[in-house]
Every structure is written in C-alpha cells, then in structure tokens.
Enzyme design. Structure first.
Site, PDB file in Angstrom:
ATOM      1  N   HIS A 120     101.546  -1.637 129.285  1.00  0.00           N
ATOM      2  CA  HIS A 120     100.688  -2.394 128.381  1.00  0.00           C
ATOM      3  C   HIS A 120     100.251  -3.730 128.962  1.00  0.00           C
ATOM      4  CE1 HIS A 120     104.081  -5.106 127.431  1.00  0.00           C
ATOM      5  NE2 HIS A 120     104.825  -4.005 127.457  1.00  0.00           N
ATOM      6  N   ASP A 121      99.030  -4.104 128.651  1.00  0.00           N
ATOM      7  CA  ASP A 121      98.468  -5.418 128.989  1.00  0.00           C
ATOM      8  C   ASP A 121      98.251  -5.639 130.475  1.00  0.00           C
ATOM      9  OD1 ASP A 121      98.538  -6.880 126.219  1.00  0.00           O
ATOM     10  OD2 ASP A 121     100.542  -6.019 126.428  1.00  0.00           O
ATOM     11  N   GLY A 138     104.754  -4.486 132.083  1.00  0.00           N
ATOM     12  CA  GLY A 138     103.715  -5.085 131.267  1.00  0.00           C
ATOM     13  C   GLY A 138     103.138  -6.364 131.846  1.00  0.00           C
TER      14      GLY A 138
END
Length: 265
Positions: A120-121, A138
């Site tokens: 994520h991200d 992340g």
C-alpha cells in the site's frame, strides 16, 4: 472486447472494447481498464483500480486488493496504474491506506516479474524493473529506471533513486541514492559504484557519467571530508550537471536516512 465465458466481470467495471480477459479471471468493483490490456487466467483485479492502456496482468496476479494494514477500515482508497506495464504471474499490488494521499501508483512501462509484492501507498515511476520475488513494504518510492534484483526486500518509507541498481537478495533499510549500484558483501550491504552500464544504455552522456563518478568518489570514498561538506562542494562545483544536483538533493530530502558511506573498496 474478448471475455472468456468463465471470467466474472462486475457490473461496475469499465473495460475498453479491446480488453482481453482470460479464463476464470475476476474483475470486481469499480475497476477501469484501458485499451489493449490483457487480464490473465485466474487473475483478480478489484477495488478502486484504474489501469491505462497496453497493460498485461499475468495469471493468478492479485491487483487492487485491500492493504495489509491493521488500521485500514475499508476506506475508498485507490490503485492507479499507467500504460505499458508488464505485471507477471502471482504478483500482488495493493491499493493504498488513508495515511498518505490514498493512492498506490505505478507509472508507465514497468516490468514487475513473478511473485513480486508492491504494498500500500507505494509509488513507482517509469521503466522500473523488479525481478522475481522482490518485495516493497508500504510507502516505498522507486525512481525511474531503477532495477531491483530477485528477492530484494525494501523496508517501509524507503526511497530508491532513479537508475539505481539493487543486487539480488538485498535488504534495504535506508534510502538508496540515484545512479548507484548497491550490492551485498559478507557483512553488509554497500554502494559499490555508479551504475555506468545502466546509464550508458539509457543514453546518458560520457561527460555526465564522468561527473557522477567524480561525485561518487567524493561522497563515498573520501574519508577526509565530512558528508555535509562533500555535498556543499558538489552543489558549488557541479551546478551545471542536473544529475549530480539530483543526487545532492536526494541526500538533502531524505527523511529516513541515506545508506552509509562505505570507505573501503
């Protein structure tokens, strides 16, 4: 549009008429897929995922799944993928959390080989290569033309600069500057040289490569000068070289810290 009869396509999904969807693939939620893209057999594309044109998703890949973050509560975050990416078998790419701007982003013309994971991200620029089983935690940022070898693992919030080359089976816990080669030794990871081969292949001039090599020697092979003084010297003496200035600014902008200077050959 060519969709195999065993594929499952959500009514919310928007697929260009030229998209090919292979057997047993699942497209779930408000997914958008651009022209001339192919979704491989048994792949799953889900969530608020937007893909551009000419992307290839390999068999059993998982694209746009929720982030592996215990604080994620189902917020409507995104995964955005550009054009011309090759995302191979069993790759997993997760959409973002709300801790940053809510977007996991892949640029254009990236090669993500089998079993890689992009958490994520993360933000990947263009022409990135991730070899088999490379893994990003992340909030990792990868610059254009960076190359990660097989089984490389990158800690959360790290940055990998443009044209950096990371040798296989490396563990990256700090930022890696642009234009360098980082590889493992018996006791530690170290920056060994400028990525001359990668820069030549990209058409970077010999003069620029020479200036980057001079900068490398000053930053990483000069024990008689402090790092802050070396950076100040490069800012002053190589103002005309955008690549050297990019390296200098990478050091200045690092929040996590740049990999340590290694003064032995």
């Amino acid at each position: 549009m060519t969709i195999h009869p065993t594929a499952v396509i959500d009514s919310q999904a928007e697929l260009d008429s030229s998209v090919i969807v292979e057997p047993y693939a699942v497209i779930e939620g408000p997914v958008k897929i651009g022209a001339n893209s192919r979704i491989g057999a048994h792949a799953v594309v889900s969530g608020n995922t937007t893909m551009g044109a000419n992307n290839t998703i390999g068999s059993f890949a998982t694209i746009g799944a929720p982030p592996q973050d215990i604080h994620y509560k189902g917020e409507p975050t995104e995964l955005i993928i550009g054009d011309g990416n090759q995302i191979r078998e069993y790759v997993s790419i997760h959409r973002a959390t709300v801790k940053a701007d809510g977007k996991t982003v892949l640029g254009n013309n990236n090669m993500i080989m089998a079993y890689c994971h992009i958490a994520h991200d993360c933000i990947l620029a263009d022409h990135v290569i991730m070899a088999n089983v490379a893994t990003l935690a992340g909030h990792v940022e990868i610059g254009s033309h960076a190359n990660l070898g097989g089984l490389v693992a990158v800690h959360q919030f790290c940055r990998i600069g443009d044209y950096a080359y990371i040798g296989g089976m490396s563990g990256i816990g700090l930022d890696v500057p642009p234009f360098v080669i980082m590889e493992g030794t018996r006791n530690q990871m170290r920056i060994s040289s400028i990525n001359k081969i990668g820069l030549r292949r990209a058409g970077i001039s010999r003069e620029t490569i020479k200036k980057l090599e001079e900068s490398f020697r000053l930053l990483f092979r000069s024990p008689e000068i402090l790092l802050k003084d070396a950076l100040a010297q490069l800012e002053d003496e190589m103002k005309d070289c955008a690549e050297v200035q990019k390296m200098v600014q990478f050091f200045h902008s690092s929040k996590r810290g740049v990999v340590k200077r290694t003064l032995d050959d």
